[in-house]
Design an enzyme around this catalytic site. Structure first.
Site, PDB file in Angstrom:
ATOM      1  N   LYS A  95       0.814  -1.215   0.000  1.00 15.11           N
ATOM      2  CA  LYS A  95       0.000   0.000   0.000  1.00 15.11           C
ATOM      3  C   LYS A  95       0.844   1.260   0.000  1.00 15.11           C
ATOM      4  CE  LYS A  95      -4.471  -1.600   1.426  1.00 15.11           C
ATOM      5  NZ  LYS A  95      -5.609  -1.441   2.340  1.00 15.11           N
TER       6      LYS A  95
ATOM      7  N   LYS B  28      -7.111 -10.757  -9.331  1.00 17.69           N
ATOM      8  CA  LYS B  28      -8.358 -10.955  -8.602  1.00 17.69           C
ATOM      9  C   LYS B  28      -9.305  -9.768  -8.810  1.00 17.69           C
ATOM     10  CE  LYS B  28      -7.446  -9.216  -3.949  1.00 17.69           C
ATOM     11  NZ  LYS B  28      -7.413  -9.484  -2.528  1.00 17.69           N
TER      12      LYS B  28
ATOM     13  N   LYS C 161     -11.681  -3.473  -6.565  1.00 17.70           N
ATOM     14  CA  LYS C 161     -12.088  -2.121  -6.922  1.00 17.70           C
ATOM     15  C   LYS C 161     -10.912  -1.250  -7.303  1.00 17.70           C
ATOM     16  CE  LYS C 161     -15.235   0.608  -5.528  1.00 17.70           C
ATOM     17  NZ  LYS C 161     -15.900   1.582  -4.656  1.00 17.70           N
TER      18      LYS C 161
END
Ligand code: TRP
Length: 335
Positions: free
Chosen positions: A111, A198, A201
Protein backbone atom coordinates in the site's frame (compact mmCIF):
# COMPACT_ATOMS: atom_id res chain seq x y z
CA UNK A 1 -21.50 -24.76 26.02
CA UNK A 2 -21.27 -21.15 25.06
CA UNK A 3 -20.98 -20.37 21.40
CA UNK A 4 -17.52 -19.39 20.19
CA UNK A 5 -17.08 -15.81 19.04
CA UNK A 6 -16.32 -14.93 15.45
CA UNK A 7 -15.11 -11.45 14.58
CA UNK A 8 -14.66 -9.98 11.16
CA UNK A 9 -14.64 -6.58 9.57
CA UNK A 10 -14.78 -4.81 6.26
CA UNK A 11 -13.74 -1.35 5.17
CA UNK A 12 -16.37 1.07 3.92
CA UNK A 13 -14.77 1.83 0.58
CA UNK A 14 -17.91 2.02 -1.57
CA UNK A 15 -20.01 -0.87 -2.73
CA UNK A 16 -19.56 -4.63 -2.47
CA UNK A 17 -18.52 -6.56 -5.57
CA UNK A 18 -18.93 -10.23 -6.44
CA UNK A 19 -15.40 -10.97 -5.21
CA UNK A 20 -16.17 -9.57 -1.72
CA UNK A 21 -19.50 -11.34 -1.63
CA UNK A 22 -18.47 -14.85 -2.67
CA UNK A 23 -15.06 -14.57 -1.00
CA UNK A 24 -16.15 -13.27 2.39
CA UNK A 25 -19.55 -11.74 3.02
CA UNK A 26 -21.61 -14.79 2.10
CA UNK A 27 -19.55 -16.75 4.58
CA UNK A 28 -20.37 -14.14 7.24
CA UNK A 29 -24.05 -14.76 6.64
CA UNK A 30 -23.63 -18.53 7.03
CA UNK A 31 -21.46 -18.32 10.16
CA UNK A 32 -24.26 -16.55 12.01
CA UNK A 33 -26.02 -19.86 12.55
CA UNK A 34 -23.23 -21.51 14.41
CA UNK A 35 -21.32 -18.76 16.22
CA UNK A 36 -21.76 -15.57 18.13
CA UNK A 37 -20.80 -13.21 15.31
CA UNK A 38 -19.59 -9.65 15.55
CA UNK A 39 -19.06 -7.83 12.27
CA UNK A 40 -17.60 -4.37 11.96
CA UNK A 41 -17.68 -1.71 9.32
CA UNK A 42 -14.27 -0.28 10.04
CA UNK A 43 -14.31 3.37 9.14
CA UNK A 44 -11.16 4.28 11.10
CA UNK A 45 -9.31 1.84 8.86
CA UNK A 46 -10.71 3.55 5.78
CA UNK A 47 -8.77 6.71 6.72
CA UNK A 48 -5.38 5.06 6.34
CA UNK A 49 -5.21 5.60 2.59
CA UNK A 50 -5.88 8.94 0.90
CA UNK A 51 -9.68 9.25 1.01
CA UNK A 52 -12.53 11.67 0.46
CA UNK A 53 -13.87 13.05 3.76
CA UNK A 54 -17.17 14.02 2.13
CA UNK A 55 -17.89 10.40 1.19
CA UNK A 56 -16.79 8.30 4.14
CA UNK A 57 -19.97 8.53 6.23
CA UNK A 58 -22.20 7.88 3.23
CA UNK A 59 -20.09 4.86 2.30
CA UNK A 60 -20.36 3.53 5.83
CA UNK A 61 -24.17 3.60 5.83
CA UNK A 62 -24.28 2.27 2.29
CA UNK A 63 -22.17 -0.70 3.28
CA UNK A 64 -24.31 -1.33 6.36
CA UNK A 65 -27.41 -1.38 4.13
CA UNK A 66 -25.72 -3.69 1.64
CA UNK A 67 -24.67 -6.12 4.36
CA UNK A 68 -28.18 -6.20 5.76
CA UNK A 69 -29.62 -6.70 2.28
CA UNK A 70 -27.59 -9.87 1.75
CA UNK A 71 -28.54 -11.34 5.11
CA UNK A 72 -26.21 -10.07 7.82
CA UNK A 73 -28.31 -9.53 10.96
CA UNK A 74 -28.38 -5.94 12.16
CA UNK A 75 -27.75 -7.02 15.75
CA UNK A 76 -24.39 -8.49 14.72
CA UNK A 77 -23.21 -5.27 13.11
CA UNK A 78 -21.30 -2.37 14.56
CA UNK A 79 -19.64 0.71 13.15
CA UNK A 80 -16.09 1.09 14.38
CA UNK A 81 -16.28 4.82 15.08
CA UNK A 82 -19.28 4.16 17.32
CA UNK A 83 -17.01 2.01 19.49
CA UNK A 84 -14.13 4.45 20.07
CA UNK A 85 -12.56 2.03 22.60
CA UNK A 86 -10.93 0.34 19.59
CA UNK A 87 -8.66 3.33 19.13
CA UNK A 88 -7.77 3.54 22.78
CA UNK A 89 -6.81 -0.13 22.82
CA UNK A 90 -4.91 0.58 19.61
CA UNK A 91 -2.74 3.07 21.49
CA UNK A 92 -2.05 0.64 24.30
CA UNK A 93 -1.17 -2.07 21.77
CA UNK A 94 1.18 0.32 19.96
CA UNK A 95 3.31 0.09 23.03
CA UNK A 96 3.27 -3.71 22.90
CA UNK A 97 4.14 -3.95 19.23
CA UNK A 98 7.45 -3.82 17.46
CA UNK A 99 7.99 -0.97 15.01
CA UNK A 100 10.29 -3.13 12.90
CA UNK A 101 7.67 -5.84 12.54
CA UNK A 102 5.14 -3.29 11.29
CA UNK A 103 7.48 -1.94 8.63
CA UNK A 104 7.93 -5.49 7.33
CA UNK A 105 4.22 -6.21 6.83
CA UNK A 106 3.42 -7.14 3.23
CA UNK A 107 0.28 -5.03 3.05
CA UNK A 108 2.12 -1.99 4.35
CA UNK A 109 4.78 -2.39 1.69
CA UNK A 110 2.20 -2.86 -1.08
CA UNK A 111 0.00 0.00 0.00
CA UNK A 112 2.81 2.44 0.62
CA UNK A 113 4.08 1.65 -2.87
CA UNK A 114 0.60 2.37 -4.21
CA UNK A 115 0.54 5.74 -2.47
CA UNK A 116 3.96 6.68 -3.84
CA UNK A 117 3.11 5.53 -7.35
CA UNK A 118 -0.18 7.44 -7.45
CA UNK A 119 1.96 10.59 -7.39
CA UNK A 120 -0.95 12.54 -5.90
CA UNK A 121 0.00 12.22 -2.26
CA UNK A 122 3.55 12.60 -1.19
CA UNK A 123 3.37 10.95 2.17
CA UNK A 124 2.50 7.65 3.72
CA UNK A 125 0.45 8.13 6.86
CA UNK A 126 1.38 6.75 10.25
CA UNK A 127 -2.15 5.31 10.18
CA UNK A 128 -1.17 3.05 7.30
CA UNK A 129 1.76 1.69 9.27
CA UNK A 130 -0.42 1.28 12.34
CA UNK A 131 -3.32 -0.32 10.46
CA UNK A 132 -2.65 -3.88 11.66
CA UNK A 133 -2.41 -2.78 15.28
CA UNK A 134 -5.88 -1.27 15.07
CA UNK A 135 -6.98 -4.53 13.48
CA UNK A 136 -5.52 -6.43 16.43
CA UNK A 137 -7.56 -4.18 18.72
CA UNK A 138 -10.72 -4.97 16.69
CA UNK A 139 -10.17 -8.66 17.23
CA UNK A 140 -8.84 -8.82 20.77
CA UNK A 141 -11.24 -6.33 22.31
CA UNK A 142 -14.02 -8.93 21.82
CA UNK A 143 -11.75 -11.84 22.79
CA UNK A 144 -12.66 -13.44 19.49
CA UNK A 145 -11.92 -17.14 19.09
CA UNK A 146 -12.07 -17.14 15.33
CA UNK A 147 -11.42 -14.69 12.55
CA UNK A 148 -12.57 -15.73 9.09
CA UNK A 149 -9.76 -14.55 6.87
CA UNK A 150 -8.38 -14.97 3.42
CA UNK A 151 -4.73 -15.61 2.67
CA UNK A 152 -4.01 -11.89 2.40
CA UNK A 153 -4.96 -11.34 6.04
CA UNK A 154 -2.99 -14.19 7.58
CA UNK A 155 -0.04 -12.00 8.44
CA UNK A 156 -2.30 -9.51 10.20
CA UNK A 157 -3.82 -12.26 12.29
CA UNK A 158 -0.36 -13.50 13.16
CA UNK A 159 0.50 -10.00 14.40
CA UNK A 160 -2.65 -9.97 16.56
CA UNK A 161 -1.49 -13.19 18.16
CA UNK A 162 1.99 -11.75 18.73
CA UNK A 163 0.53 -8.68 20.40
CA UNK A 164 -1.77 -10.79 22.57
CA UNK A 165 1.16 -12.96 23.62
CA UNK A 166 3.43 -10.04 24.40
CA UNK A 167 0.66 -8.42 26.38
CA UNK A 168 -0.13 -11.58 28.34
CA UNK A 169 3.56 -12.06 29.09
CA UNK A 170 4.06 -8.46 30.25
CA UNK A 171 1.06 -8.45 32.56
CA UNK A 172 1.81 -11.97 33.75
CA UNK A 173 -1.62 -13.32 32.98
CA UNK A 174 -3.27 -15.30 30.17
CA UNK A 175 -5.64 -12.43 29.63
CA UNK A 176 -6.20 -12.35 25.89
CA UNK A 177 -7.46 -15.31 23.93
CA UNK A 178 -5.15 -16.05 20.99
CA UNK A 179 -7.45 -15.75 17.97
CA UNK A 180 -7.36 -18.41 15.30
CA UNK A 181 -7.98 -18.12 11.60
CA UNK A 182 -11.14 -19.70 10.34
CA UNK A 183 -10.42 -20.88 6.83
CA UNK A 184 -13.43 -21.62 4.72
CA UNK A 185 -13.30 -22.78 1.15
CA UNK A 186 -14.59 -19.76 -0.73
CA UNK A 187 -14.40 -19.16 -4.46
CA UNK A 188 -11.67 -16.74 -5.48
CA UNK A 189 -13.28 -14.57 -8.08
CA UNK A 190 -11.10 -12.96 -10.75
CA UNK A 191 -11.60 -9.80 -12.75
CA UNK A 192 -13.66 -10.62 -15.86
CA UNK A 193 -11.66 -8.03 -17.81
CA UNK A 194 -8.34 -9.56 -16.76
CA UNK A 195 -8.77 -13.01 -15.23
CA UNK A 196 -5.10 -13.17 -14.26
CA UNK A 197 -5.82 -10.78 -11.38
CA UNK A 198 -8.36 -10.95 -8.60
CA UNK A 199 -11.57 -8.96 -8.78
CA UNK A 200 -10.93 -5.68 -7.00
CA UNK A 201 -12.09 -2.12 -6.92
CA UNK A 202 -8.66 -0.60 -6.80
CA UNK A 203 -7.82 -1.90 -10.28
CA UNK A 204 -10.57 0.24 -11.84
CA UNK A 205 -14.19 0.15 -13.09
CA UNK A 206 -13.98 -2.76 -15.46
CA UNK A 207 -12.21 -5.01 -13.00
CA UNK A 208 -15.14 -5.55 -10.69
CA UNK A 209 -18.85 -6.31 -10.92
CA UNK A 210 -20.92 -4.62 -8.26
CA UNK A 211 -23.23 -6.93 -6.33
CA UNK A 212 -26.01 -4.36 -6.61
CA UNK A 213 -25.55 -3.51 -10.28
CA UNK A 214 -28.70 -3.74 -12.38
CA UNK A 215 -29.40 -6.77 -14.58
CA UNK A 216 -28.29 -5.05 -17.78
CA UNK A 217 -24.96 -4.03 -16.41
CA UNK A 218 -24.18 -7.46 -14.98
CA UNK A 219 -25.16 -9.10 -18.26
CA UNK A 220 -23.02 -6.69 -20.24
CA UNK A 221 -20.01 -7.22 -18.03
CA UNK A 222 -20.33 -11.01 -18.21
CA UNK A 223 -20.81 -10.94 -21.97
CA UNK A 224 -17.62 -8.98 -22.41
CA UNK A 225 -15.62 -11.25 -20.10
CA UNK A 226 -12.24 -12.29 -21.47
CA UNK A 227 -12.26 -16.05 -22.14
CA UNK A 228 -8.96 -16.77 -23.83
CA UNK A 229 -5.99 -15.32 -22.05
CA UNK A 230 -2.93 -15.33 -24.25
CA UNK A 231 -1.21 -18.35 -25.72
CA UNK A 232 -2.35 -21.84 -24.88
CA UNK A 233 0.51 -24.17 -24.29
CA UNK A 234 -1.29 -26.89 -22.40
CA UNK A 235 -4.84 -28.24 -22.20
CA UNK A 236 -5.69 -26.54 -18.97
CA UNK A 237 -8.88 -24.54 -18.90
CA UNK A 238 -8.17 -20.87 -19.48
CA UNK A 239 -8.44 -18.63 -16.43
CA UNK A 240 -11.27 -16.61 -17.95
CA UNK A 241 -13.40 -19.69 -18.61
CA UNK A 242 -12.62 -21.10 -15.20
CA UNK A 243 -13.69 -17.83 -13.62
CA UNK A 244 -17.03 -17.92 -15.42
CA UNK A 245 -17.60 -21.48 -14.25
CA UNK A 246 -16.78 -20.41 -10.68
CA UNK A 247 -19.26 -17.57 -10.88
CA UNK A 248 -21.92 -19.85 -12.34
CA UNK A 249 -21.49 -22.42 -9.61
CA UNK A 250 -21.29 -19.86 -6.82
CA UNK A 251 -24.47 -18.11 -7.92
CA UNK A 252 -26.48 -21.31 -7.82
CA UNK A 253 -26.62 -22.37 -11.46
CA UNK A 254 -25.74 -25.96 -10.59
CA UNK A 255 -27.61 -27.71 -13.41
CA UNK A 256 -26.29 -25.39 -16.06
CA UNK A 257 -22.86 -25.79 -14.53
CA UNK A 258 -22.93 -29.58 -14.85
CA UNK A 259 -24.27 -29.48 -18.38
CA UNK A 260 -21.77 -26.88 -19.57
CA UNK A 261 -18.89 -28.63 -17.86
CA UNK A 262 -19.84 -31.79 -19.79
CA UNK A 263 -19.82 -29.72 -22.95
CA UNK A 264 -16.39 -28.44 -22.06
CA UNK A 265 -15.05 -31.91 -21.45
CA UNK A 266 -16.33 -33.13 -24.78
CA UNK A 267 -14.98 -30.09 -26.59
CA UNK A 268 -18.40 -28.68 -27.36
CA UNK A 269 -18.58 -25.73 -25.04
CA UNK A 270 -19.83 -22.51 -26.56
CA UNK A 271 -18.59 -19.48 -24.67
CA UNK A 272 -21.82 -17.60 -25.39
CA UNK A 273 -23.82 -20.32 -23.70
CA UNK A 274 -21.55 -20.23 -20.65
CA UNK A 275 -21.84 -16.46 -20.49
CA UNK A 276 -25.60 -16.50 -20.86
CA UNK A 277 -26.04 -19.06 -18.10
CA UNK A 278 -23.65 -17.21 -15.78
CA UNK A 279 -25.33 -13.86 -16.34
CA UNK A 280 -28.75 -15.42 -15.76
CA UNK A 281 -27.73 -17.10 -12.50
CA UNK A 282 -26.08 -13.91 -11.21
CA UNK A 283 -29.04 -11.73 -12.12
CA UNK A 284 -31.44 -14.10 -10.35
CA UNK A 285 -29.31 -14.07 -7.23
CA UNK A 286 -28.67 -10.33 -7.13
CA UNK A 287 -32.29 -9.52 -7.97
CA UNK A 288 -33.31 -10.71 -4.52
CA UNK A 289 -30.63 -8.55 -2.89
CA UNK A 290 -31.70 -5.48 -4.83
CA UNK A 291 -35.32 -6.02 -3.76
CA UNK A 292 -34.32 -6.34 -0.12
CA UNK A 293 -32.15 -3.24 -0.36
CA UNK A 294 -35.05 -1.28 -1.77
CA UNK A 295 -37.22 -2.30 1.16
CA UNK A 296 -34.52 -1.34 3.63
CA UNK A 297 -33.98 2.01 1.96
CA UNK A 298 -37.65 2.87 2.28
CA UNK A 299 -36.89 3.55 5.94
CA UNK A 300 -33.31 4.72 6.23
CA UNK A 301 -33.85 6.04 9.71
CA UNK A 302 -34.85 2.60 10.93
CA UNK A 303 -31.53 1.16 9.69
CA UNK A 304 -29.54 3.87 11.41
CA UNK A 305 -31.43 3.45 14.67
CA UNK A 306 -30.95 -0.31 14.61
CA UNK A 307 -27.24 -0.22 13.92
CA UNK A 308 -26.61 2.56 16.42
CA UNK A 309 -28.37 0.42 19.00
CA UNK A 310 -26.44 -2.75 18.07
CA UNK A 311 -23.15 -0.81 18.10
CA UNK A 312 -24.03 0.34 21.58
CA UNK A 313 -24.73 -3.19 22.79
CA UNK A 314 -21.50 -4.45 21.26
CA UNK A 315 -19.67 -1.48 22.75
CA UNK A 316 -20.50 -2.74 26.23
CA UNK A 317 -18.15 -5.71 25.63
CA UNK A 318 -15.41 -3.41 24.35
CA UNK A 319 -15.74 -1.10 27.35
CA UNK A 320 -15.37 -3.94 29.77
CA UNK A 321 -12.23 -5.26 28.06
CA UNK A 322 -10.70 -1.81 28.00
CA UNK A 323 -11.41 -1.28 31.68
CA UNK A 324 -9.62 -4.53 32.52
CA UNK A 325 -6.75 -3.76 30.17
CA UNK A 326 -6.14 -0.29 31.61
CA UNK A 327 -6.14 -1.81 35.01
CA UNK A 328 -3.64 -4.50 34.00
CA UNK A 329 -1.17 -2.08 32.38
CA UNK A 330 -1.16 0.44 35.20
CA UNK A 331 -3.37 3.15 33.73
CA UNK A 332 -6.27 4.80 35.54
CA UNK A 333 -9.90 4.26 34.69
CA UNK A 334 -12.35 7.13 34.50
CA UNK A 335 -14.71 6.76 37.46
N1 TRP B 1 -7.85 -5.65 7.08
C1 TRP B 1 -9.13 -6.23 6.76
C2 TRP B 1 -9.30 -6.22 5.24
O1 TRP B 1 -8.79 -5.34 4.58
C3 TRP B 1 -10.25 -5.47 7.39
C4 TRP B 1 -10.24 -5.61 8.87
C5 TRP B 1 -10.06 -4.62 9.79
C6 TRP B 1 -10.44 -6.80 9.60
N2 TRP B 1 -10.17 -5.10 11.04
C7 TRP B 1 -10.38 -6.45 10.98
C8 TRP B 1 -10.66 -8.14 9.22
C9 TRP B 1 -10.53 -7.41 11.96
C10 TRP B 1 -10.80 -9.10 10.22
C11 TRP B 1 -10.74 -8.73 11.59
O2 TRP B 1 -9.97 -7.07 4.71
Amino acid sequence: MDKKTVLSAIQPTGDIHLGNYFGAVRNWVDLQEKYKCIYGVVDYHAMTMPYDVSKLRTNTWELITNLMAVGVDAENLFIQSLVPEHTELNWIFNCFCSYGQLTRMTQFKDKSAQVSESGKEDFISVGLLDYPVLQAADILIYKADYVPVGKDQEQHLELSRDIAQRFNFQVGKEYFVLPEALFTETPKIKSTADPTRKMSKSAGEKHYISLFADADRITKQIKSAVTDTGEKNDDRMSEGVENLFELLKASGGKEDYNQLMDDYNTGQLKYVALKEATAKALVTMTGAFIERKKELNSDKKAIKDQVRASSDTIRAIAKETLREVKDLVGLLNVK
